[in-house]
Design a protein around this motif. Structure first.
Motif, PDB file in Angstrom:
ATOM      1  N   PHE A 156       0.820  -1.204   0.000  1.00 47.84           N
ATOM      2  CA  PHE A 156       0.000   0.000   0.000  1.00 47.84           C
ATOM      3  C   PHE A 156       0.860   1.262   0.000  1.00 47.84           C
ATOM      4  O   PHE A 156       0.464   2.286  -0.558  1.00 47.84           O
ATOM      5  CB  PHE A 156      -1.017  -0.040   1.138  1.00 47.84           C
ATOM      6  N   ARG A 157       2.048   1.181   0.570  1.00 48.09           N
ATOM      7  CA  ARG A 157       2.971   2.310   0.466  1.00 48.09           C
ATOM      8  C   ARG A 157       3.333   2.535  -1.014  1.00 48.09           C
ATOM      9  O   ARG A 157       3.426   3.676  -1.474  1.00 48.09           O
ATOM     10  CB  ARG A 157       4.236   2.058   1.280  1.00 48.09           C
ATOM     11  N   ALA A 158       3.516   1.448  -1.753  1.00 46.58           N
ATOM     12  CA  ALA A 158       3.821   1.566  -3.189  1.00 46.58           C
ATOM     13  C   ALA A 158       2.672   2.230  -3.940  1.00 46.58           C
ATOM     14  O   ALA A 158       2.899   3.040  -4.841  1.00 46.58           O
ATOM     15  CB  ALA A 158       4.126   0.194  -3.782  1.00 46.58           C
ATOM     16  N   LEU A 159       1.422   1.912  -3.569  1.00 45.45           N
ATOM     17  CA  LEU A 159       0.266   2.531  -4.208  1.00 45.45           C
ATOM     18  C   LEU A 159       0.254   4.039  -3.963  1.00 45.45           C
ATOM     19  O   LEU A 159       0.062   4.837  -4.884  1.00 45.45           O
ATOM     20  CB  LEU A 159      -1.043   1.935  -3.669  1.00 45.45           C
ATOM     21  N   ALA A 205       0.073   9.415   5.003  1.00 47.81           N
ATOM     22  CA  ALA A 205       0.710  10.689   5.357  1.00 47.81           C
ATOM     23  C   ALA A 205       2.171  10.713   4.933  1.00 47.81           C
ATOM     24  O   ALA A 205       2.645  11.681   4.330  1.00 47.81           O
ATOM     25  CB  ALA A 205       0.581  10.936   6.855  1.00 47.81           C
ATOM     26  N   GLU A 206       2.893   9.647   5.228  1.00 47.18           N
ATOM     27  CA  GLU A 206       4.331   9.622   4.951  1.00 47.18           C
ATOM     28  C   GLU A 206       4.633   9.588   3.455  1.00 47.18           C
ATOM     29  O   GLU A 206       5.482  10.338   2.964  1.00 47.18           O
ATOM     30  CB  GLU A 206       4.976   8.406   5.630  1.00 47.18           C
ATOM     31  N   ALA A 207       3.945   8.721   2.733  1.00 47.72           N
ATOM     32  CA  ALA A 207       4.249   8.548   1.313  1.00 47.72           C
ATOM     33  C   ALA A 207       3.514   9.557   0.438  1.00 47.72           C
ATOM     34  O   ALA A 207       3.902   9.765  -0.709  1.00 47.72           O
ATOM     35  CB  ALA A 207       3.896   7.127   0.864  1.00 47.72           C
ATOM     36  N   GLY A 208       2.482  10.196   0.976  1.00 47.97           N
ATOM     37  CA  GLY A 208       1.706  11.144   0.205  1.00 47.97           C
ATOM     38  C   GLY A 208       1.991  12.579   0.590  1.00 47.97           C
ATOM     39  O   GLY A 208       2.869  13.234   0.031  1.00 47.97           O
ATOM     40  N   ARG A 209       1.272  13.072   1.577  1.00 45.63           N
ATOM     41  CA  ARG A 209       1.368  14.491   1.960  1.00 45.63           C
ATOM     42  C   ARG A 209       2.780  14.902   2.357  1.00 45.63           C
ATOM     43  O   ARG A 209       3.250  15.984   1.974  1.00 45.63           O
ATOM     44  CB  ARG A 209       0.392  14.787   3.100  1.00 45.63           C
ATOM     45  N   ASP A 210       3.474  14.057   3.111  1.00 45.88           N
ATOM     46  CA  ASP A 210       4.821  14.422   3.567  1.00 45.88           C
ATOM     47  C   ASP A 210       5.818  14.513   2.412  1.00 45.88           C
ATOM     48  O   ASP A 210       6.877  15.113   2.548  1.00 45.88           O
ATOM     49  CB  ASP A 210       5.329  13.423   4.614  1.00 45.88           C
ATOM     50  N   THR A 211       5.473  13.917   1.281  1.00 49.51           N
ATOM     51  CA  THR A 211       6.314  14.011   0.084  1.00 49.51           C
ATOM     52  C   THR A 211       5.977  15.246  -0.739  1.00 49.51           C
ATOM     53  O   THR A 211       6.870  15.958  -1.209  1.00 49.51           O
ATOM     54  CB  THR A 211       6.123  12.754  -0.794  1.00 49.51           C
TER      55      THR A 211
END
Length: 199
Positions: free
Chosen positions: A56-59, A121-127
């Motif tokens: 899901f992190r990859a998604l 949050a980590e893989a999306g917004r924080d990026t």
């Protein structure tokens, strides 16, 4: 496996993951159920993604990369920052309000462990958010708006998104049309100029 074949296979796996996620939620979406839906081996799933959180992190990372690349390219071209954000807005809305994002957000809201929410949050917004802040910093240096950049970013995202994301997740509105997304992006920039005028 050749890169093109692996990319195509990854896309099949990710499509299956979204389908299982929509049906069963994050807790019920096992690697085995996704592997069966994608017609691939469970071993391949674990070898490529590590575990369910990795999948899901990859998604989320794929979605974030799609929008982040636009901001990185614009920074390299040194284009007018607010023009960049006006063009970027519809793409961000398309990403955040589309069916895939809705499925991820619904699953995150239902995940009592908070694991999927943290991954989002980590893989999306924080990026993506630091890239928007960097655009705001350029806009402030060019005296297009006033600062601070973090406040400008927060205001821009609030004006752009409003409550659309929540309303999409609770199935109160359909996916906004391209024209609606473009108009919303334009208004967000107008609001940013009005509320944080250059001094």
């Amino acid at each position: 496996m050749q890169d093109t074949k692996k990319d195509a296979r990854s896309e099949q796996i990710e499509e299956a993951a979204y389908a299982v996620l929509a049906e069963k939620g994050f807790a019920g979406a096992s690697m085995l159920s996704i592997a069966k839906r994608a017609k691939c081996s469970n071993e391949t799933m674990y070898r490529w993604y590590g575990d369910k959180v990795g999948l899901f992190r990859a998604l989320v990372t794929r979605n974030a990369d799609r929008v982040a690349s636009v901001l990185r390219q614009a920074a390299a071209q040194d284009r007018a920052p607010l023009d960049v954000l006006e063009e970027f807005g519809p793409l961000l809305l398309d990403t955040l309000l589309g069916e895939r994002a809705v499925a991820l957000n619904r699953a995150a809201a239902a995940d009592a462990s908070g694991t999927l929410g943290q991954t989002l949050a980590e893989a999306g917004r924080d990026t993506v958010q630091p890239l928007i802040v960097a655009v705001m910093e350029r806009a402030i240096r060019q005296r297009a708006i006033s600062g601070p950049a973090e406040a400008a970013c927060d205001l821009y995202l609030s004006l752009l998104l409003g409550d659309w994301q929540i309303r999409r997740v609770v199935a109160r509105v359909p996916v906004p049309s391209a024209d609606m997304r473009a108009a919303r992006a334009k208004r967000a920039i107008q609001g940013l100029r009005t509320l944080m005028p250059a001094t």
